[in-house]
Write a protein that holds these residues in place. Structure first.
Motif, mmCIF file in Angstrom:
data_model
loop_
_atom_site.group_PDB
_atom_site.id
_atom_site.type_symbol
_atom_site.label_atom_id
_atom_site.label_comp_id
_atom_site.label_asym_id
_atom_site.label_seq_id
_atom_site.Cartn_x
_atom_site.Cartn_y
_atom_site.Cartn_z
ATOM 1 N N ALA A 148 0.791 -1.123 0.103
ATOM 2 C CA ALA A 148 -0.129 -0.071 0.105
ATOM 3 C C ALA A 148 0.918 1.262 0.088
ATOM 4 C CB ALA A 148 -0.979 -0.106 1.409
ATOM 5 N N GLY A 149 0.290 2.243 -0.244
ATOM 6 C CA GLY A 149 1.044 3.711 -0.454
ATOM 7 C C GLY A 149 0.439 4.255 0.986
ATOM 8 N N PRO A 206 1.934 2.661 6.080
ATOM 9 C CA PRO A 206 2.565 1.441 5.468
ATOM 10 C C PRO A 206 4.108 1.626 5.471
ATOM 11 C CG PRO A 206 0.331 1.830 4.416
ATOM 12 C CD PRO A 206 0.609 2.880 5.315
ATOM 13 N N LYS A 265 -8.236 12.345 -2.615
ATOM 14 C CA LYS A 265 -6.866 12.708 -2.050
ATOM 15 C C LYS A 265 -5.953 12.867 -3.287
ATOM 16 C CE LYS A 265 -3.571 10.078 0.531
ATOM 17 N NZ LYS A 265 -3.127 8.717 1.244
ATOM 18 N N ARG A 267 -5.106 8.580 -10.744
ATOM 19 C CA ARG A 267 -4.526 7.221 -10.208
ATOM 20 C C ARG A 267 -4.653 5.808 -10.887
ATOM 21 N NH1 ARG A 267 -4.096 7.589 -4.216
ATOM 22 N NH2 ARG A 267 -3.676 9.721 -3.750
ATOM 23 N N ARG A 286 1.548 7.020 4.700
ATOM 24 C CA ARG A 286 2.500 6.867 5.692
ATOM 25 C C ARG A 286 2.469 5.741 6.569
ATOM 26 N NH1 ARG A 286 1.398 13.274 6.919
ATOM 27 N NH2 ARG A 286 -0.374 12.326 5.907
HETATM 28 C C1 6PG Z 1 -1.978 6.167 -1.405
HETATM 29 C C2 6PG Z 1 -2.809 4.820 -0.947
HETATM 30 C C3 6PG Z 1 -3.930 5.010 0.249
HETATM 31 C C4 6PG Z 1 -3.170 4.887 1.736
HETATM 32 C C5 6PG Z 1 -4.304 5.528 2.553
HETATM 33 C C6 6PG Z 1 -3.504 5.733 4.003
HETATM 34 O O1 6PG Z 1 -1.112 5.921 -2.300
HETATM 35 O O2 6PG Z 1 -2.643 7.314 -0.974
HETATM 36 O O3 6PG Z 1 -2.390 3.837 -1.048
HETATM 37 O O4 6PG Z 1 -4.864 3.993 0.053
HETATM 38 O O5 6PG Z 1 -2.818 3.690 1.923
HETATM 39 O O6 6PG Z 1 -4.711 6.847 2.349
HETATM 40 O O7 6PG Z 1 -2.584 6.525 4.066
HETATM 41 P P1 6PG Z 1 -2.047 7.014 5.174
HETATM 42 O O8 6PG Z 1 -1.217 5.949 5.985
HETATM 43 O O9 6PG Z 1 -1.053 8.077 4.832
HETATM 44 O O10 6PG Z 1 -3.103 7.731 6.161
#
Ligand code: 6PG
Length: 242
Positions: free
Chosen positions: A49-50, A54, A169, A174, A52
């Motif tokens: 996952a993206g 993760p 976001k 995306r 902070r």
């Molecule tokens: C991304 C994501 C998204 C992310 C969540 C939590 O690239 O924006 O993969 O799904 O995992 O928004 O993000 P935070 O841990 O930064 O709150």
């Protein structure tokens, strides 16, 4: 539908003191899943996952730990930005993990989001096909999104990868794995920290929220790790739920 056709999916939840403990516990679960998959099948396929939360987990994975040569790394989503843009998930993952451990570069499968959402989604869907992942890692947004599947998207249960154009976001454009691919996994790990995530987590756990995080975990063996802030319950904190 998930590959777990007849078995009942298992769900486990742990609440830890803070974000640091969540990251450590999540890293330990990833390592354990990697060892188990490599012992059984000689390969470990993980979707990252993206975000902070993760990122903190990836940094905790020890460079001398798992058998990196057997990892296949995929991405849950990517932002349509140039490859070297600091906001790319692939850049974050390279800095936090793949650039500091010996995973062969041809086993790190980035989403070519710089091509534009439609072409990249098609290309990534063709790459993924019917791969069954060992583990999908999910972050959770305050609105209950995960990967780049947002509550306002119409979610096709059969989608492998989707182009997203109006993400709330940033950036708005995306590419995301779709419901089918995200559920086609032996297990999922969901990590959420901080009180801003409480409402989404509560709605998911109450059931029938229809939120993306609930839908990707349906019929999937799932572990949810929260810190105490994210786990605070509504009745004790009514002001957080206005
Ligand atoms: C991304 C994501 C998204 C992310 C969540 C939590 O690239 O924006 O993969 O799904 O995992 O928004 O993000 P935070 O841990 O930064 O709150």
């Amino acid at each position: 539908m998930s590959h777990q056709t007849e078995m009942r999916a298992k769900f486990a939840q742990r609440v830890l003191a803070d974000a640091e403990e969540v990251a450590q516990a999540a890293a330990e679960i990833i390592e354990a899943k990697a060892r188990q998959a490599i012992a059984r099948r000689g390969r470990f396929s993980i979707v990252l996952a993206g975000g902070r939360t993760p990122e903190a987990t990836y940094k905790k994975l020890p460079a001398d730990g798992p058998q990196w040569h057997a990892w296949e790394v995929y991405f849950g989503d990517e932002r349509c930005l140039p490859r070297d843009h600091p906001d790319r998930n692939s850049r974050m993952v390279a800095a936090a993990l793949t650039g500091r451990v010996p995973i062969p570069s041809n086993q790190v499968h980035e989403i070519p989001a710089e091509m534009g959402a439609d072409s990249a989604a098609l290309k990534y869907a063709a790459l993924i096909g019917s791969v069954v992942f060992d583990l999908v890692v999910h972050g959770v947004g305050e609105d209950g999104h995960t990967a780049s599947l947002f509550p306002q998207c119409v979610l096709d249960p059969d989608a492998v990868a989707v182009a997203v154009r109006d993400a709330p976001k940033p950036p708005p454009e995306r590419v995301s794995l779709g419901l089918h691919a995200l559920r086609n996994t032996r297990s999922a790990l969901v990590i959420a920290t901080g009180s801003r995530k409480t409402r989404a987590i509560e709605a998911w756990l109450e059931g029938h929220s229809g939120l993306p995080i609930e839908r990707v975990c349906q019929d999937v063996n799932c572990t949810l790790l929260l810190d105490t802030a994210a786990a605070e319950v509504k009745s004790r904190h009514p002001d957080k739920n206005k």
